[in-house]
Scaffold this motif. Sequence first.
Motif, PDB file in Angstrom:
ATOM      1  N   ASN A  22      42.127  56.658  36.875  1.00 45.06           N
ATOM      2  CA  ASN A  22      43.262  55.880  37.378  1.00 45.06           C
ATOM      3  C   ASN A  22      44.443  55.958  36.429  1.00 45.06           C
ATOM      4  O   ASN A  22      44.697  55.045  35.641  1.00 45.06           O
ATOM      5  CB  ASN A  22      42.850  54.424  37.594  1.00 45.06           C
ATOM      6  CG  ASN A  22      43.937  53.599  38.238  1.00 45.06           C
ATOM      7  OD1 ASN A  22      44.900  54.127  38.795  1.00 45.06           O
ATOM      8  ND2 ASN A  22      43.799  52.283  38.161  1.00 45.06           N
ATOM      9  N   ASP A  23      45.188  57.056  36.493  1.00 43.91           N
ATOM     10  CA  ASP A  23      46.361  57.221  35.635  1.00 43.91           C
ATOM     11  C   ASP A  23      47.601  56.547  36.216  1.00 43.91           C
ATOM     12  O   ASP A  23      48.586  56.342  35.525  1.00 43.91           O
ATOM     13  CB  ASP A  23      46.658  58.711  35.423  1.00 43.91           C
ATOM     14  CG  ASP A  23      45.512  59.419  34.707  1.00 43.91           C
ATOM     15  OD1 ASP A  23      44.844  58.757  33.887  1.00 43.91           O
ATOM     16  OD2 ASP A  23      45.287  60.606  34.974  1.00 43.91           O
ATOM     17  N   VAL A  28      42.852  47.272  40.936  1.00 39.47           N
ATOM     18  CA  VAL A  28      41.413  47.370  41.160  1.00 39.47           C
ATOM     19  C   VAL A  28      40.945  46.029  41.709  1.00 39.47           C
ATOM     20  O   VAL A  28      41.166  44.983  41.087  1.00 39.47           O
ATOM     21  CB  VAL A  28      40.649  47.729  39.872  1.00 39.47           C
ATOM     22  CG1 VAL A  28      39.149  47.790  40.144  1.00 39.47           C
ATOM     23  CG2 VAL A  28      41.149  49.057  39.299  1.00 39.47           C
ATOM     24  N   LEU A  29      40.306  46.047  42.863  1.00 39.42           N
ATOM     25  CA  LEU A  29      39.889  44.830  43.538  1.00 39.42           C
ATOM     26  C   LEU A  29      38.371  44.766  43.623  1.00 39.42           C
ATOM     27  O   LEU A  29      37.740  45.622  44.243  1.00 39.42           O
ATOM     28  CB  LEU A  29      40.473  44.768  44.951  1.00 39.42           C
ATOM     29  CG  LEU A  29      40.146  43.498  45.738  1.00 39.42           C
ATOM     30  CD1 LEU A  29      40.954  42.325  45.199  1.00 39.42           C
ATOM     31  CD2 LEU A  29      40.400  43.692  47.225  1.00 39.42           C
ATOM     32  N   PHE A  30      37.768  43.761  42.994  1.00 40.91           N
ATOM     33  CA  PHE A  30      36.351  43.461  43.143  1.00 40.91           C
ATOM     34  C   PHE A  30      36.251  42.441  44.272  1.00 40.91           C
ATOM     35  O   PHE A  30      36.768  41.323  44.154  1.00 40.91           O
ATOM     36  CB  PHE A  30      35.776  42.913  41.841  1.00 40.91           C
ATOM     37  CG  PHE A  30      35.736  43.921  40.726  1.00 40.91           C
ATOM     38  CD1 PHE A  30      34.571  44.623  40.449  1.00 40.91           C
ATOM     39  CD2 PHE A  30      36.863  44.173  39.956  1.00 40.91           C
ATOM     40  CE1 PHE A  30      34.526  45.565  39.434  1.00 40.91           C
ATOM     41  CE2 PHE A  30      36.830  45.107  38.940  1.00 40.91           C
ATOM     42  CZ  PHE A  30      35.664  45.807  38.672  1.00 40.91           C
ATOM     43  N   LEU A  52      42.633  43.071  39.649  1.00 39.77           N
ATOM     44  CA  LEU A  52      43.125  43.473  38.330  1.00 39.77           C
ATOM     45  C   LEU A  52      44.275  44.452  38.502  1.00 39.77           C
ATOM     46  O   LEU A  52      44.213  45.355  39.334  1.00 39.77           O
ATOM     47  CB  LEU A  52      42.020  44.146  37.512  1.00 39.77           C
ATOM     48  CG  LEU A  52      40.682  43.424  37.348  1.00 39.77           C
ATOM     49  CD1 LEU A  52      39.745  44.269  36.491  1.00 39.77           C
ATOM     50  CD2 LEU A  52      40.877  42.058  36.725  1.00 39.77           C
ATOM     51  N   VAL A  53      45.287  44.277  37.700  1.00 37.37           N
ATOM     52  CA  VAL A  53      46.345  45.277  37.570  1.00 37.37           C
ATOM     53  C   VAL A  53      46.465  45.583  36.083  1.00 37.37           C
ATOM     54  O   VAL A  53      46.837  44.712  35.293  1.00 37.37           O
ATOM     55  CB  VAL A  53      47.693  44.793  38.127  1.00 37.37           C
ATOM     56  CG1 VAL A  53      48.779  45.828  37.851  1.00 37.37           C
ATOM     57  CG2 VAL A  53      47.596  44.537  39.630  1.00 37.37           C
ATOM     58  N   GLY A  54      46.099  46.804  35.716  1.00 38.59           N
ATOM     59  CA  GLY A  54      46.062  47.141  34.301  1.00 38.59           C
ATOM     60  C   GLY A  54      45.028  46.279  33.594  1.00 38.59           C
ATOM     61  O   GLY A  54      43.881  46.160  34.035  1.00 38.59           O
ATOM     62  N   GLN A  69      44.948  47.614  51.063  1.00 39.08           N
ATOM     63  CA  GLN A  69      45.474  48.877  51.580  1.00 39.08           C
ATOM     64  C   GLN A  69      46.966  48.992  51.307  1.00 39.08           C
ATOM     65  O   GLN A  69      47.458  50.063  50.964  1.00 39.08           O
ATOM     66  CB  GLN A  69      45.193  48.986  53.072  1.00 39.08           C
ATOM     67  CG  GLN A  69      45.560  50.341  53.667  1.00 39.08           C
ATOM     68  CD  GLN A  69      45.082  50.484  55.097  1.00 39.08           C
ATOM     69  OE1 GLN A  69      44.429  49.609  55.636  1.00 39.08           O
ATOM     70  NE2 GLN A  69      45.407  51.608  55.708  1.00 39.08           N
ATOM     71  N   ASP A  70      47.697  47.874  51.444  1.00 35.00           N
ATOM     72  CA  ASP A  70      49.132  47.892  51.173  1.00 35.00           C
ATOM     73  C   ASP A  70      49.427  48.308  49.742  1.00 35.00           C
ATOM     74  O   ASP A  70      50.408  49.007  49.475  1.00 35.00           O
ATOM     75  CB  ASP A  70      49.744  46.508  51.430  1.00 35.00           C
ATOM     76  CG  ASP A  70      49.665  46.098  52.883  1.00 35.00           C
ATOM     77  OD1 ASP A  70      49.525  46.992  53.738  1.00 35.00           O
ATOM     78  OD2 ASP A  70      49.738  44.890  53.156  1.00 35.00           O
ATOM     79  N   ASP A  71      48.574  47.855  48.823  1.00 31.96           N
ATOM     80  CA  ASP A  71      48.812  48.100  47.402  1.00 31.96           C
ATOM     81  C   ASP A  71      48.095  49.342  46.885  1.00 31.96           C
ATOM     82  O   ASP A  71      48.116  49.611  45.682  1.00 31.96           O
ATOM     83  CB  ASP A  71      48.367  46.885  46.579  1.00 31.96           C
ATOM     84  CG  ASP A  71      49.153  45.629  46.934  1.00 31.96           C
ATOM     85  OD1 ASP A  71      50.303  45.776  47.385  1.00 31.96           O
ATOM     86  OD2 ASP A  71      48.612  44.520  46.763  1.00 31.96           O
ATOM     87  N   ASN A  72      47.414  50.083  47.776  1.00 31.72           N
ATOM     88  CA  ASN A  72      46.648  51.273  47.381  1.00 31.72           C
ATOM     89  C   ASN A  72      45.626  50.923  46.304  1.00 31.72           C
ATOM     90  O   ASN A  72      45.430  51.662  45.335  1.00 31.72           O
ATOM     91  CB  ASN A  72      47.583  52.386  46.884  1.00 31.72           C
ATOM     92  CG  ASN A  72      46.867  53.722  46.762  1.00 31.72           C
ATOM     93  OD1 ASN A  72      45.919  54.009  47.495  1.00 31.72           O
ATOM     94  ND2 ASN A  72      47.307  54.544  45.820  1.00 31.72           N
ATOM     95  N   ALA A  73      44.986  49.773  46.469  1.00 31.05           N
ATOM     96  CA  ALA A  73      44.024  49.312  45.473  1.00 31.05           C
ATOM     97  C   ALA A  73      42.721  50.093  45.553  1.00 31.05           C
ATOM     98  O   ALA A  73      42.326  50.576  46.621  1.00 31.05           O
ATOM     99  CB  ALA A  73      43.743  47.828  45.659  1.00 31.05           C
ATOM    100  N   ILE A  74      42.057  50.204  44.422  1.00 38.12           N
ATOM    101  CA  ILE A  74      40.692  50.722  44.364  1.00 38.12           C
ATOM    102  C   ILE A  74      39.773  49.549  44.666  1.00 38.12           C
ATOM    103  O   ILE A  74      39.808  48.529  43.973  1.00 38.12           O
ATOM    104  CB  ILE A  74      40.390  51.313  42.980  1.00 38.12           C
ATOM    105  CG1 ILE A  74      41.346  52.453  42.653  1.00 38.12           C
ATOM    106  CG2 ILE A  74      38.940  51.764  42.896  1.00 38.12           C
ATOM    107  CD1 ILE A  74      41.302  52.898  41.201  1.00 38.12           C
ATOM    108  N   VAL A  75      38.952  49.669  45.696  1.00 38.53           N
ATOM    109  CA  VAL A  75      38.127  48.553  46.156  1.00 38.53           C
ATOM    110  C   VAL A  75      36.687  48.743  45.706  1.00 38.53           C
ATOM    111  O   VAL A  75      36.073  49.783  45.957  1.00 38.53           O
ATOM    112  CB  VAL A  75      38.198  48.414  47.686  1.00 38.53           C
ATOM    113  CG1 VAL A  75      37.289  47.280  48.160  1.00 38.53           C
ATOM    114  CG2 VAL A  75      39.638  48.160  48.126  1.00 38.53           C
TER     115      VAL A  75
END
Length: 251
Positions: A22-23, A28-30, A52-54, A69-75
């Motif tokens: 994740n560059d 990141v969403l748990f 989490l962001v950073g 999905q809006d934020d392109n989060a890793i789920v």
Amino acid sequence: MSVTDTGTVSWNSKAFDEIVSNDAERPVLFTNARVLTMDPLIGTLPGADVLLVGALIVGVGPGIVTAAQDDNAIVVDCTGMTVVPAVVDTVALIGGRGRRSEYVATLTPGNAGDLLVVPDALAPDVASAQITLLSRPEQVRALVAAGRPVLWAGTDAPGRPSAPEAGIPAAQDMTGSPRVGVWIDKNDFLHQELTADGRYDETRGGRPHAYQGRYWIDGTRIDYLDDLGFWAFGEFQGEELHHAGYTMRLG
């Protein structure tokens, strides 16, 4: 979940690969977890999310996944899992903090992204989750520090930090360092000389050699080991050295 040829549990492997690479600082969403925040205002949340962001927690609670999905989060799907703080405030665990702002380690938005993910059966409370980490680390699904994985699916994450070697390190060669010299506090009471061979020598109130010993500098932190056997520390802040209530500048 599945089991690899080596017997290692594979858990959210796709999400893990995305986190490691994740560059772009994607969130990141748990999600779908039972979350024991240890925050007295937020409490325990069933079927909740931690975003989490950073290095920071920016959201906790149900429904955050709708914006993933809006934020392109890793789920990271945490169904059947409990999320607890990875750093435990034992005083808070027994109710010994008078104010919410005094709690050292909670899963509160704005705090560091330090969290532990453990199966529900092994985490009825925070203490049990911590015991699982220490006694059965292979059962840990995720241990995250400042937003980066340390353990995942019971194994070390690639590139994880390693603990410093135990024992007193060798003396630092500080030749040419701008921090070598005599540091003097504003009242001219404390003179602390840092020498290039990694030694210090303090004069206090005109009393020479009041304290002597070794020092090590790591970034803005300085650690002291006095010849009497005690440890102390200081911090460089710009042109100042803060130590034991004294503010010093190079003389």
